[in-house]
Design a protein around this motif. Structure first.
Motif, mmCIF file in Angstrom:
data_model
loop_
_atom_site.group_PDB
_atom_site.id
_atom_site.type_symbol
_atom_site.label_atom_id
_atom_site.label_comp_id
_atom_site.label_asym_id
_atom_site.label_seq_id
_atom_site.Cartn_x
_atom_site.Cartn_y
_atom_site.Cartn_z
ATOM 1 N N SER A 150 0.835 -1.213 0.000
ATOM 2 C CA SER A 150 0.000 0.000 0.000
ATOM 3 C C SER A 150 0.862 1.252 0.000
ATOM 4 O O SER A 150 0.591 2.213 -0.732
ATOM 5 C CB SER A 150 -0.930 0.013 1.215
ATOM 6 O OG SER A 150 -1.865 -1.022 1.126
ATOM 7 N N TYR A 151 1.904 1.249 0.820
ATOM 8 C CA TYR A 151 2.784 2.411 0.898
ATOM 9 C C TYR A 151 3.534 2.620 -0.420
ATOM 10 O O TYR A 151 3.625 3.738 -0.925
ATOM 11 C CB TYR A 151 3.778 2.264 2.058
ATOM 12 C CG TYR A 151 4.693 3.456 2.199
ATOM 13 C CD1 TYR A 151 4.213 4.656 2.679
ATOM 14 C CD2 TYR A 151 6.027 3.377 1.820
ATOM 15 C CE1 TYR A 151 5.035 5.761 2.790
ATOM 16 C CE2 TYR A 151 6.866 4.468 1.925
ATOM 17 C CZ TYR A 151 6.371 5.663 2.411
ATOM 18 O OH TYR A 151 7.193 6.750 2.515
ATOM 19 N N LEU A 152 4.044 1.531 -0.996
ATOM 20 C CA LEU A 152 4.747 1.633 -2.277
ATOM 21 C C LEU A 152 3.817 2.151 -3.374
ATOM 22 O O LEU A 152 4.232 2.966 -4.210
ATOM 23 C CB LEU A 152 5.321 0.286 -2.682
ATOM 24 C CG LEU A 152 6.630 -0.118 -2.021
ATOM 25 C CD1 LEU A 152 6.949 -1.578 -2.309
ATOM 26 C CD2 LEU A 152 7.772 0.780 -2.481
ATOM 27 N N GLU A 153 2.574 1.689 -3.381
ATOM 28 C CA GLU A 153 1.612 2.164 -4.380
ATOM 29 C C GLU A 153 1.351 3.656 -4.209
ATOM 30 O O GLU A 153 1.249 4.390 -5.209
ATOM 31 C CB GLU A 153 0.314 1.369 -4.290
ATOM 32 C CG GLU A 153 0.449 -0.040 -4.820
ATOM 33 C CD GLU A 153 -0.768 -0.923 -4.593
ATOM 34 O OE1 GLU A 153 -0.905 -1.917 -5.338
ATOM 35 O OE2 GLU A 153 -1.575 -0.639 -3.673
ATOM 36 N N LEU A 154 1.270 4.112 -2.973
ATOM 37 C CA LEU A 154 1.073 5.539 -2.712
ATOM 38 C C LEU A 154 2.260 6.346 -3.218
ATOM 39 O O LEU A 154 2.089 7.349 -3.926
ATOM 40 C CB LEU A 154 0.878 5.782 -1.208
ATOM 41 C CG LEU A 154 0.875 7.242 -0.774
ATOM 42 C CD1 LEU A 154 -0.402 7.924 -1.231
ATOM 43 C CD2 LEU A 154 1.044 7.366 0.716
ATOM 44 N N LYS A 188 9.730 -2.154 -9.667
ATOM 45 C CA LYS A 188 10.380 -3.443 -9.447
ATOM 46 C C LYS A 188 10.142 -3.939 -8.025
ATOM 47 O O LYS A 188 9.835 -5.112 -7.810
ATOM 48 C CB LYS A 188 11.885 -3.340 -9.725
ATOM 49 C CG LYS A 188 12.227 -3.264 -11.184
ATOM 50 C CD LYS A 188 13.718 -3.151 -11.395
ATOM 51 C CE LYS A 188 14.046 -3.003 -12.870
ATOM 52 N NZ LYS A 188 15.489 -2.806 -13.092
ATOM 53 N N LEU A 189 10.295 -3.044 -7.051
ATOM 54 C CA LEU A 189 10.087 -3.413 -5.652
ATOM 55 C C LEU A 189 8.634 -3.803 -5.400
ATOM 56 O O LEU A 189 8.351 -4.783 -4.706
ATOM 57 C CB LEU A 189 10.507 -2.264 -4.731
ATOM 58 C CG LEU A 189 10.468 -2.534 -3.237
ATOM 59 C CD1 LEU A 189 11.335 -3.738 -2.867
ATOM 60 C CD2 LEU A 189 10.925 -1.303 -2.468
ATOM 61 N N LEU A 190 7.714 -3.071 -6.007
ATOM 62 C CA LEU A 190 6.290 -3.380 -5.867
ATOM 63 C C LEU A 190 5.979 -4.758 -6.453
ATOM 64 O O LEU A 190 5.272 -5.552 -5.823
ATOM 65 C CB LEU A 190 5.451 -2.299 -6.550
ATOM 66 C CG LEU A 190 3.948 -2.406 -6.432
ATOM 67 C CD1 LEU A 190 3.503 -2.382 -4.973
ATOM 68 C CD2 LEU A 190 3.272 -1.269 -7.196
ATOM 69 N N ASP A 191 6.529 -5.059 -7.602
ATOM 70 C CA ASP A 191 6.331 -6.383 -8.204
ATOM 71 C C ASP A 191 6.889 -7.479 -7.291
ATOM 72 O O ASP A 191 6.260 -8.525 -7.119
ATOM 73 C CB ASP A 191 6.999 -6.469 -9.574
ATOM 74 C CG ASP A 191 6.226 -5.738 -10.655
ATOM 75 O OD1 ASP A 191 5.033 -5.419 -10.432
ATOM 76 O OD2 ASP A 191 6.808 -5.474 -11.725
ATOM 77 N N GLU A 192 8.054 -7.233 -6.719
ATOM 78 C CA GLU A 192 8.669 -8.209 -5.816
ATOM 79 C C GLU A 192 7.803 -8.455 -4.584
ATOM 80 O O GLU A 192 7.581 -9.610 -4.188
ATOM 81 C CB GLU A 192 10.052 -7.701 -5.395
ATOM 82 C CG GLU A 192 10.814 -8.622 -4.498
ATOM 83 C CD GLU A 192 12.151 -8.024 -4.086
ATOM 84 O OE1 GLU A 192 12.461 -8.057 -2.879
ATOM 85 O OE2 GLU A 192 12.877 -7.515 -4.961
ATOM 86 N N LYS A 193 7.295 -7.388 -3.995
ATOM 87 C CA LYS A 193 6.443 -7.515 -2.798
ATOM 88 C C LYS A 193 5.139 -8.243 -3.133
ATOM 89 O O LYS A 193 4.673 -9.076 -2.354
ATOM 90 C CB LYS A 193 6.136 -6.144 -2.188
ATOM 91 C CG LYS A 193 7.329 -5.419 -1.630
ATOM 92 C CD LYS A 193 7.865 -6.097 -0.406
ATOM 93 C CE LYS A 193 9.053 -5.338 0.152
ATOM 94 N NZ LYS A 193 9.641 -6.009 1.299
ATOM 95 N N LYS A 194 4.554 -7.948 -4.273
ATOM 96 C CA LYS A 194 3.322 -8.624 -4.681
ATOM 97 C C LYS A 194 3.576 -10.108 -4.932
ATOM 98 O O LYS A 194 2.742 -10.946 -4.594
ATOM 99 C CB LYS A 194 2.724 -7.959 -5.924
ATOM 100 C CG LYS A 194 2.060 -6.632 -5.621
ATOM 101 C CD LYS A 194 1.448 -6.023 -6.868
ATOM 102 C CE LYS A 194 0.703 -4.747 -6.525
ATOM 103 N NZ LYS A 194 0.056 -4.148 -7.708
ATOM 104 N N LYS A 195 4.731 -10.420 -5.497
ATOM 105 C CA LYS A 195 5.079 -11.820 -5.725
ATOM 106 C C LYS A 195 5.236 -12.543 -4.387
ATOM 107 O O LYS A 195 4.742 -13.659 -4.206
ATOM 108 C CB LYS A 195 6.369 -11.919 -6.536
ATOM 109 C CG LYS A 195 6.761 -13.330 -6.876
ATOM 110 C CD LYS A 195 8.047 -13.382 -7.683
ATOM 111 C CE LYS A 195 8.397 -14.833 -7.941
ATOM 112 N NZ LYS A 195 9.796 -15.063 -8.096
ATOM 113 N N GLN A 196 5.906 -11.912 -3.424
ATOM 114 C CA GLN A 196 6.051 -12.494 -2.092
ATOM 115 C C GLN A 196 4.696 -12.726 -1.444
ATOM 116 O O GLN A 196 4.446 -13.773 -0.847
ATOM 117 C CB GLN A 196 6.905 -11.593 -1.191
ATOM 118 C CG GLN A 196 8.354 -11.536 -1.558
ATOM 119 C CD GLN A 196 9.119 -10.504 -0.740
ATOM 120 O OE1 GLN A 196 8.556 -9.766 0.060
ATOM 121 N NE2 GLN A 196 10.421 -10.441 -0.964
#
Length: 132
Positions: free
Chosen positions: A16-20, A60-68
């Motif tokens: 949520s924070y990364l998306e913001l 990239k970080l958001l994709d990684e977190k979503k994958k996790q």
């Protein structure tokens, strides 16, 4: 015990924070490219000059977190037992305790007490862990 729940909540908050932040940076970049700041000359060391790189890193970080998060959900889907079902339905699926009771064919009062007991166990385990 229910480390997966804490990990899921942590990942959900981070996403949520990364998306913001991503939205803010994309909005700012749009201002520089086609908005009110498009005619302002950028300096090499200005914050705005690195926005595209920052956005790429955040994506990239958001994709990684979503994958996790998705991997965690897939793992938890394999867990059995009423406690895990209640937590999974409550946190992953966003169902109310009433909906969970109906779907699992238990009384609302029983599911409510069971959920409260689970949450007490989690808080107790957290307090023990923080004292170590």
């Amino acid at each position: 015990m229910y480390e997966w729940l804490k990990e899921y909540i942590k990942l959900r908050e981070e996403i949520s924070y990364l998306e913001l932040k991503l939205d803010q940076n994309q909005t700012e970049l749009k201002r520089w490219v086609e908005g009110d700041l498009s005619k302002v000359k950028l300096e090499a060391d200005s914050i705005a000059s690195g926005l595209e790189d920052k956005i790429e890193m955040q994506l990239k970080l958001l994709d990684e977190k979503k994958k996790q998060r998705d991997e965690l959900i897939a793992l938890v889907e394999k867990f059995e037992g009423l406690d895990n079902q209640i937590l999974r339905m409550k946190w992953f699926e966003g169902k109310t305790l009433e909906q969970i009771a109906e779907e699992l064919q238990y009384s609302y009062g029983y599911i409510k007490r069971k959920h409260a007991d689970i949450m007490k166990m989690i808080k107790f385990a957290d307090s023990l862990a923080s004292n170590l």
